[in-house]
Scaffold this motif. Sequence first.
Motif, PDB file in Angstrom:
ATOM      1  N   ILE A  13       8.246  17.014 -10.034  1.00 58.57           N
ATOM      2  CA  ILE A  13       7.344  17.511  -8.995  1.00 58.57           C
ATOM      3  C   ILE A  13       8.089  18.364  -7.973  1.00 58.57           C
ATOM      4  N   TYR A  14       9.261  17.893  -7.539  1.00 61.16           N
ATOM      5  CA  TYR A  14       9.943  18.515  -6.398  1.00 61.16           C
ATOM      6  C   TYR A  14      11.019  19.525  -6.783  1.00 61.16           C
ATOM      7  N   ILE A  73      15.823  11.534  -3.398  1.00 66.47           N
ATOM      8  CA  ILE A  73      16.594  10.422  -2.845  1.00 66.47           C
ATOM      9  C   ILE A  73      15.934   9.861  -1.589  1.00 66.47           C
ATOM     10  N   ALA A  74      15.608  10.731  -0.635  1.00 63.53           N
ATOM     11  CA  ALA A  74      15.079  10.290   0.653  1.00 63.53           C
ATOM     12  C   ALA A  74      13.775   9.498   0.551  1.00 63.53           C
ATOM     13  N   PRO A  75      12.783   9.929  -0.252  1.00 63.92           N
ATOM     14  CA  PRO A  75      11.521   9.168  -0.297  1.00 63.92           C
ATOM     15  C   PRO A  75      11.664   7.761  -0.862  1.00 63.92           C
ATOM     16  N   VAL A  76      12.704   7.505  -1.636  1.00 66.40           N
ATOM     17  CA  VAL A  76      12.893   6.178  -2.243  1.00 66.40           C
ATOM     18  C   VAL A  76      14.208   5.567  -1.778  1.00 66.40           C
ATOM     19  N   LEU A  77      14.631   5.922  -0.578  1.00 63.34           N
ATOM     20  CA  LEU A  77      15.937   5.495  -0.095  1.00 63.34           C
ATOM     21  C   LEU A  77      16.048   3.976  -0.014  1.00 63.34           C
ATOM     22  N   ILE A  78      14.988   3.304   0.451  1.00 63.73           N
ATOM     23  CA  ILE A  78      14.991   1.847   0.582  1.00 63.73           C
ATOM     24  C   ILE A  78      13.870   1.270  -0.270  1.00 63.73           C
ATOM     25  N   PHE A  98       0.850  -1.193   0.000  1.00 59.75           N
ATOM     26  CA  PHE A  98       0.000   0.000   0.000  1.00 59.75           C
ATOM     27  C   PHE A  98       0.892   1.251   0.000  1.00 59.75           C
ATOM     28  N   PRO A  99       1.445   1.586  -1.161  1.00 63.19           N
ATOM     29  CA  PRO A  99       2.335   2.751  -1.227  1.00 63.19           C
ATOM     30  C   PRO A  99       1.543   4.045  -1.053  1.00 63.19           C
ATOM     31  N   PRO A 100       2.175   5.105  -0.561  1.00 65.44           N
ATOM     32  CA  PRO A 100       1.479   6.380  -0.389  1.00 65.44           C
ATOM     33  C   PRO A 100       1.159   7.017  -1.733  1.00 65.44           C
ATOM     34  N   GLY A 101       0.111   7.802  -1.766  1.00 62.72           N
ATOM     35  CA  GLY A 101      -0.258   8.495  -2.992  1.00 62.72           C
ATOM     36  C   GLY A 101       0.638   9.692  -3.252  1.00 62.72           C
ATOM     37  N   MET A 102       0.447  10.303  -4.401  1.00 62.81           N
ATOM     38  CA  MET A 102       1.304  11.414  -4.803  1.00 62.81           C
ATOM     39  C   MET A 102       1.099  12.635  -3.906  1.00 62.81           C
ATOM     40  N   ILE A 103      -0.151  12.925  -3.544  1.00 67.23           N
ATOM     41  CA  ILE A 103      -0.429  14.113  -2.720  1.00 67.23           C
ATOM     42  C   ILE A 103       0.147  13.960  -1.311  1.00 67.23           C
ATOM     43  N   PRO A 104      -0.095  12.822  -0.600  1.00 62.72           N
ATOM     44  CA  PRO A 104       0.548  12.684   0.722  1.00 62.72           C
ATOM     45  C   PRO A 104       2.067  12.735   0.657  1.00 62.72           C
ATOM     46  N   ALA A 105       2.645  12.138  -0.386  1.00 59.59           N
ATOM     47  CA  ALA A 105       4.104  12.177  -0.517  1.00 59.59           C
ATOM     48  C   ALA A 105       4.594  13.611  -0.725  1.00 59.59           C
ATOM     49  N   VAL A 161       7.104  15.697   1.785  1.00 59.80           N
ATOM     50  CA  VAL A 161       8.354  16.303   1.333  1.00 59.80           C
ATOM     51  C   VAL A 161       8.354  17.807   1.608  1.00 59.80           C
ATOM     52  N   LYS A 162       7.225  18.446   1.364  1.00 58.37           N
ATOM     53  CA  LYS A 162       7.124  19.888   1.615  1.00 58.37           C
ATOM     54  C   LYS A 162       7.229  20.184   3.106  1.00 58.37           C
ATOM     55  N   GLY A 163       6.556  19.361   3.935  1.00 55.02           N
ATOM     56  CA  GLY A 163       6.611  19.582   5.371  1.00 55.02           C
ATOM     57  C   GLY A 163       7.999  19.397   5.956  1.00 55.02           C
ATOM     58  N   MET A 164       8.813  18.560   5.329  1.00 59.11           N
ATOM     59  CA  MET A 164      10.183  18.338   5.801  1.00 59.11           C
ATOM     60  C   MET A 164      11.170  19.326   5.201  1.00 59.11           C
ATOM     61  N   GLY A 165      10.661  20.279   4.415  1.00 61.23           N
ATOM     62  CA  GLY A 165      11.525  21.313   3.856  1.00 61.23           C
ATOM     63  C   GLY A 165      12.487  20.830   2.788  1.00 61.23           C
ATOM     64  N   MET A 166      12.103  19.806   2.032  1.00 59.07           N
ATOM     65  CA  MET A 166      13.003  19.252   1.024  1.00 59.07           C
ATOM     66  C   MET A 166      12.655  19.670  -0.392  1.00 59.07           C
TER      67      MET A 166
END
Length: 287
Positions: free
Chosen positions: A213-214, A142-147, A118-125, A129-134
Amino acid sequence: MEKPKPATKVAKILAVVAVLALVLVPFLVIVSTSFASNREVVENGGWVIWPSDPTLRAYEQIFEGGVVTKALWVSVGVTVIGTAFSLACTTLLAYALSRPKVFGGRPILLFVLFTFLFPPGMIPAFLLVKGMGMLESYSAIIAPVLINVFNLVVLRGFFQGIPEELYEAARIDGAGDWAVLWRIVLPLSKAALAVVGLFYVVSYWNAWFHASIYLNSGQWPLQQVLRTYVMGGSQIADTGLSDAANVSAPQTMQMAILVVATVPVLLVYPFLQKYFTKGVLTGAIKS
């Protein structure tokens, strides 16, 4: 096994030849068009099978310091750094989850597998990312797909396939977890590590969706620039060329960028091919 009949051999040969033609002919056309001149591209309707007057003008434009050159270095940096961090984190987590008595191993494994199903959707992701200031930083791709969960399962299965007697012998000799991982597990896991590393290299090198996107257009990697160029069908701005007469035909530039984006992976794969089948099969047998 019965000896195959002549008709079966001929059918197999024809099938292999057909598959090779479907793969090699388009690649030949792409490479040939990238070396063709403007006149030859126009005369042949945009595609050239074998250029009569080869030229490196399209590749000179790519490496003259414009958008494509910057995007190429961005892709190289993201691929090298991302693969290093992903491989290190995946190896550490896979080793921890492969040990039978590690505290919380089972719940953590189920949680990781849940994110795979159950991967996260595009909007939550995006909001994360925005909330973490990235946003507008390369850490966002890199971080969202690190593993990668599939790579994690492959490595975990490979580590579980190592004989338990080796772990016990190392423990008796006084080796700790880090020593066991560094001196026992990693040297025996070269095949699996090579396969997982290749998966990460291809994933980071071909990544374009997260970049669109980012990141802003000045930070795009090569694949996103290639996609924008092909979809737009026009010359990329800021190539450093002021004379429009010297600018290569759009098809020539598109094919040259495509070759630059494809060749690095093709050069890396032959060196890891011998590990590929062994690593995947061994890691997938035990999970």
